[in-house]
Design a protein around this motif. Structure first.
Motif, mmCIF file in Angstrom:
data_model
loop_
_atom_site.group_PDB
_atom_site.id
_atom_site.type_symbol
_atom_site.label_atom_id
_atom_site.label_comp_id
_atom_site.label_asym_id
_atom_site.label_seq_id
_atom_site.Cartn_x
_atom_site.Cartn_y
_atom_site.Cartn_z
ATOM 1 N N LEU A 50 -67.753 -23.260 -15.999
ATOM 2 C CA LEU A 50 -66.297 -23.329 -16.043
ATOM 3 C C LEU A 50 -65.808 -23.065 -17.463
ATOM 4 O O LEU A 50 -66.492 -23.365 -18.437
ATOM 5 C CB LEU A 50 -65.804 -24.712 -15.587
ATOM 6 N N GLU A 51 -64.622 -22.522 -17.565
ATOM 7 C CA GLU A 51 -64.012 -22.263 -18.859
ATOM 8 C C GLU A 51 -62.951 -23.322 -19.133
ATOM 9 O O GLU A 51 -62.479 -24.003 -18.234
ATOM 10 C CB GLU A 51 -63.372 -20.865 -18.870
ATOM 11 N N ARG A 52 -62.554 -23.418 -20.395
ATOM 12 C CA ARG A 52 -61.538 -24.388 -20.781
ATOM 13 C C ARG A 52 -60.151 -23.787 -20.513
ATOM 14 O O ARG A 52 -59.388 -23.448 -21.414
ATOM 15 C CB ARG A 52 -61.688 -24.747 -22.263
ATOM 16 N N THR A 53 -59.847 -23.595 -19.238
ATOM 17 C CA THR A 53 -58.577 -23.004 -18.832
ATOM 18 C C THR A 53 -57.970 -23.850 -17.721
ATOM 19 O O THR A 53 -58.599 -24.774 -17.214
ATOM 20 C CB THR A 53 -58.768 -21.559 -18.324
ATOM 21 N N GLU A 54 -56.749 -23.500 -17.316
ATOM 22 C CA GLU A 54 -56.083 -24.239 -16.251
ATOM 23 C C GLU A 54 -56.799 -24.010 -14.927
ATOM 24 O O GLU A 54 -57.139 -22.883 -14.582
ATOM 25 C CB GLU A 54 -54.627 -23.799 -16.154
ATOM 26 N N LYS A 55 -56.993 -25.093 -14.203
ATOM 27 C CA LYS A 55 -57.743 -25.042 -12.958
ATOM 28 C C LYS A 55 -56.852 -25.398 -11.778
ATOM 29 O O LYS A 55 -55.850 -26.101 -11.916
ATOM 30 C CB LYS A 55 -58.920 -26.021 -12.994
ATOM 31 N N ALA A 56 -57.246 -24.921 -10.603
ATOM 32 C CA ALA A 56 -56.632 -25.359 -9.362
ATOM 33 C C ALA A 56 -57.522 -26.443 -8.766
ATOM 34 O O ALA A 56 -58.751 -26.317 -8.741
ATOM 35 C CB ALA A 56 -56.499 -24.200 -8.383
ATOM 36 N N VAL A 57 -56.909 -27.536 -8.298
ATOM 37 C CA VAL A 57 -57.634 -28.618 -7.650
ATOM 38 C C VAL A 57 -57.134 -28.696 -6.207
ATOM 39 O O VAL A 57 -55.952 -28.961 -5.973
ATOM 40 C CB VAL A 57 -57.418 -29.964 -8.364
ATOM 41 N N LEU A 58 -58.012 -28.435 -5.246
ATOM 42 C CA LEU A 58 -57.670 -28.439 -3.824
ATOM 43 C C LEU A 58 -58.315 -29.647 -3.168
ATOM 44 O O LEU A 58 -59.486 -29.948 -3.420
ATOM 45 C CB LEU A 58 -58.166 -27.162 -3.142
ATOM 46 N N MET A 59 -57.558 -30.340 -2.317
ATOM 47 C CA MET A 59 -58.050 -31.546 -1.666
ATOM 48 C C MET A 59 -57.719 -31.502 -0.184
ATOM 49 O O MET A 59 -56.618 -31.108 0.200
ATOM 50 C CB MET A 59 -57.412 -32.786 -2.307
ATOM 51 N N ALA A 60 -58.665 -31.898 0.665
ATOM 52 C CA ALA A 60 -58.443 -31.876 2.113
ATOM 53 C C ALA A 60 -59.402 -32.847 2.790
ATOM 54 O O ALA A 60 -60.443 -33.214 2.232
ATOM 55 C CB ALA A 60 -58.643 -30.469 2.676
ATOM 56 N N VAL A 61 -59.054 -33.257 4.003
ATOM 57 C CA VAL A 61 -59.937 -34.070 4.837
ATOM 58 C C VAL A 61 -60.704 -33.142 5.775
ATOM 59 O O VAL A 61 -60.105 -32.307 6.459
ATOM 60 C CB VAL A 61 -59.132 -35.103 5.650
ATOM 61 N N VAL A 62 -62.023 -33.273 5.797
ATOM 62 C CA VAL A 62 -62.839 -32.393 6.632
ATOM 63 C C VAL A 62 -63.854 -33.218 7.412
ATOM 64 O O VAL A 62 -64.240 -34.318 6.998
ATOM 65 C CB VAL A 62 -63.585 -31.326 5.793
ATOM 66 N N THR A 63 -64.276 -32.668 8.542
ATOM 67 C CA THR A 63 -65.360 -33.278 9.301
ATOM 68 C C THR A 63 -66.688 -32.786 8.736
ATOM 69 O O THR A 63 -66.746 -31.813 7.971
ATOM 70 C CB THR A 63 -65.277 -32.902 10.783
ATOM 71 N N GLU A 64 -67.756 -33.464 9.122
ATOM 72 C CA GLU A 64 -69.072 -33.048 8.634
ATOM 73 C C GLU A 64 -69.397 -31.630 9.084
ATOM 74 O O GLU A 64 -69.937 -30.827 8.313
ATOM 75 C CB GLU A 64 -70.142 -34.020 9.136
ATOM 76 N N GLU A 65 -69.064 -31.300 10.323
ATOM 77 C CA GLU A 65 -69.339 -29.958 10.838
ATOM 78 C C GLU A 65 -68.552 -28.901 10.069
ATOM 79 O O GLU A 65 -69.082 -27.835 9.724
ATOM 80 C CB GLU A 65 -68.982 -29.891 12.326
ATOM 81 N N THR A 66 -67.280 -29.190 9.771
ATOM 82 C CA THR A 66 -66.464 -28.246 9.005
ATOM 83 C C THR A 66 -67.040 -28.034 7.615
ATOM 84 O O THR A 66 -67.117 -26.906 7.123
ATOM 85 C CB THR A 66 -65.018 -28.763 8.896
ATOM 86 N N TRP A 67 -67.445 -29.115 6.967
ATOM 87 C CA TRP A 67 -67.992 -28.997 5.621
ATOM 88 C C TRP A 67 -69.267 -28.157 5.606
ATOM 89 O O TRP A 67 -69.448 -27.296 4.732
ATOM 90 C CB TRP A 67 -68.274 -30.371 5.035
ATOM 91 N N GLN A 68 -70.149 -28.365 6.574
ATOM 92 C CA GLN A 68 -71.391 -27.602 6.604
ATOM 93 C C GLN A 68 -71.105 -26.107 6.750
ATOM 94 O O GLN A 68 -71.718 -25.270 6.068
ATOM 95 C CB GLN A 68 -72.285 -28.091 7.752
ATOM 96 N N ALA A 69 -70.164 -25.768 7.644
ATOM 97 C CA ALA A 69 -69.822 -24.355 7.858
ATOM 98 C C ALA A 69 -69.111 -23.766 6.638
ATOM 99 O O ALA A 69 -69.392 -22.642 6.224
ATOM 100 C CB ALA A 69 -68.949 -24.210 9.103
ATOM 101 N N ALA A 70 -68.176 -24.537 6.068
ATOM 102 C CA ALA A 70 -67.439 -24.046 4.897
ATOM 103 C C ALA A 70 -68.372 -23.869 3.716
ATOM 104 O O ALA A 70 -68.240 -22.906 2.944
ATOM 105 C CB ALA A 70 -66.310 -25.014 4.554
ATOM 106 N N ARG A 71 -69.310 -24.777 3.549
ATOM 107 C CA ARG A 71 -70.244 -24.658 2.421
ATOM 108 C C ARG A 71 -71.071 -23.382 2.509
ATOM 109 O O ARG A 71 -71.311 -22.712 1.486
ATOM 110 C CB ARG A 71 -71.165 -25.881 2.383
#
Length: 233
Positions: A50-71
């Motif tokens: 990562l660089e020392r620049t402005e970042k986007a922080v995204l937050m969401a609720v996910v199920t275990e199945e969704t996380w495995q597929a998204a990963r």
């Protein structure tokens, strides 16, 4: 509720749309996004890519199945393992305040309903309250009346809020406030209920909790804990 997680993604602001589109393709329609900046030392930033620049922080609720597929797609499509792309991680949720809020947050995800469970031996919980902007006062009034000491407010923008009326009976605007409250585990349910029942209905408050497995700087709360009585043998 061990099959639900709070997913956090940190990436360059220019990559925000690509990450949101990928998550939406996996049914993650409701999320929050805010901005941050790297504050780590250069050695750590280099290790994470990562660089020392402005970042986007995204937050969401996910199920275990969704996380495995998204990963899988994060690695395959967005090359998240390439230094500089970003990081994503999940934290297990211990509870969500109300079934309607649960259905709203996971509407297009596959959810295998389980009985609520909590991680054992956690002394504190982090309560996260998502609400329309401008209603922090009523939320904190309700929380304090139930024993909460205080909270921290972050400003964020919500996505996928159009369907809120169907589940929650309120219109949620894009501009959001995220309130973070650390509470003792035995007081968690009382504070969550107080927020759901006592906050202004126009706030459209959604509240859920994360287990806190370790703490520092909570001496005030610890000092207020009652001392257990012992009997002489």
């Amino acid at each position: 509720m061990s099959s639900l997680f709070f997913m956090v993604t940190i990436t360059d602001r220019r990559s925000t749309d690509a990450f949101l589109q990928l998550y939406e393709s996996h049914g993650v329609d409701v999320s929050l996004r805010t901005v941050g900046s790297g504050t780590a030392v250069q050695e750590t930033l280099s290790t994470l890519g990562l660089e020392r620049t402005e970042k986007a922080v995204l937050m969401a609720v996910v199920t275990e199945e969704t996380w495995q597929a998204a990963r899988r797609d994060l690695r395959r499509k967005l090359r998240i393992d390439v230094p500089g792309t970003g990081i994503a991680f999940t934290v297990p949720l211990s509870s969500i305040g109300g079934k309607r809020a649960l259905m709203f947050l996971t509407e297009h995800q596959t959810l295998n309903w389980k009985e609520e469970s909590t991680l054992k031996d956690t002394r504190y919980e982090l309560l996260l309250v998502i609400a329309n902007q401008g209603y922090t006062g009523t939320i904190m009034d309700a929380a304090r009346a139930a024993g909460a000491g205080g909270g921290t407010v972050l400003h964020a923008k919500g996505t996928g809020m159009e369907g809120a009326a169907k589940f929650l009976g309120v219109e949620l605007v894009n501009e959001k406030e995220l309130v973070l409250i650390v509470a003792r585990t035995p007081e968690k349910n009382r504070i969550m209920k107080a927020i759901m029942d006592g906050a202004d209905k126009k706030a459209g408050a959604i509240v859920f909790s994360l287990p806190v497995t370790d703490t520092a700087g909570l001496r005030l709360l610890e000092d207020e804990e009652p001392v257990a009585e012992t009997s002489a043998q």
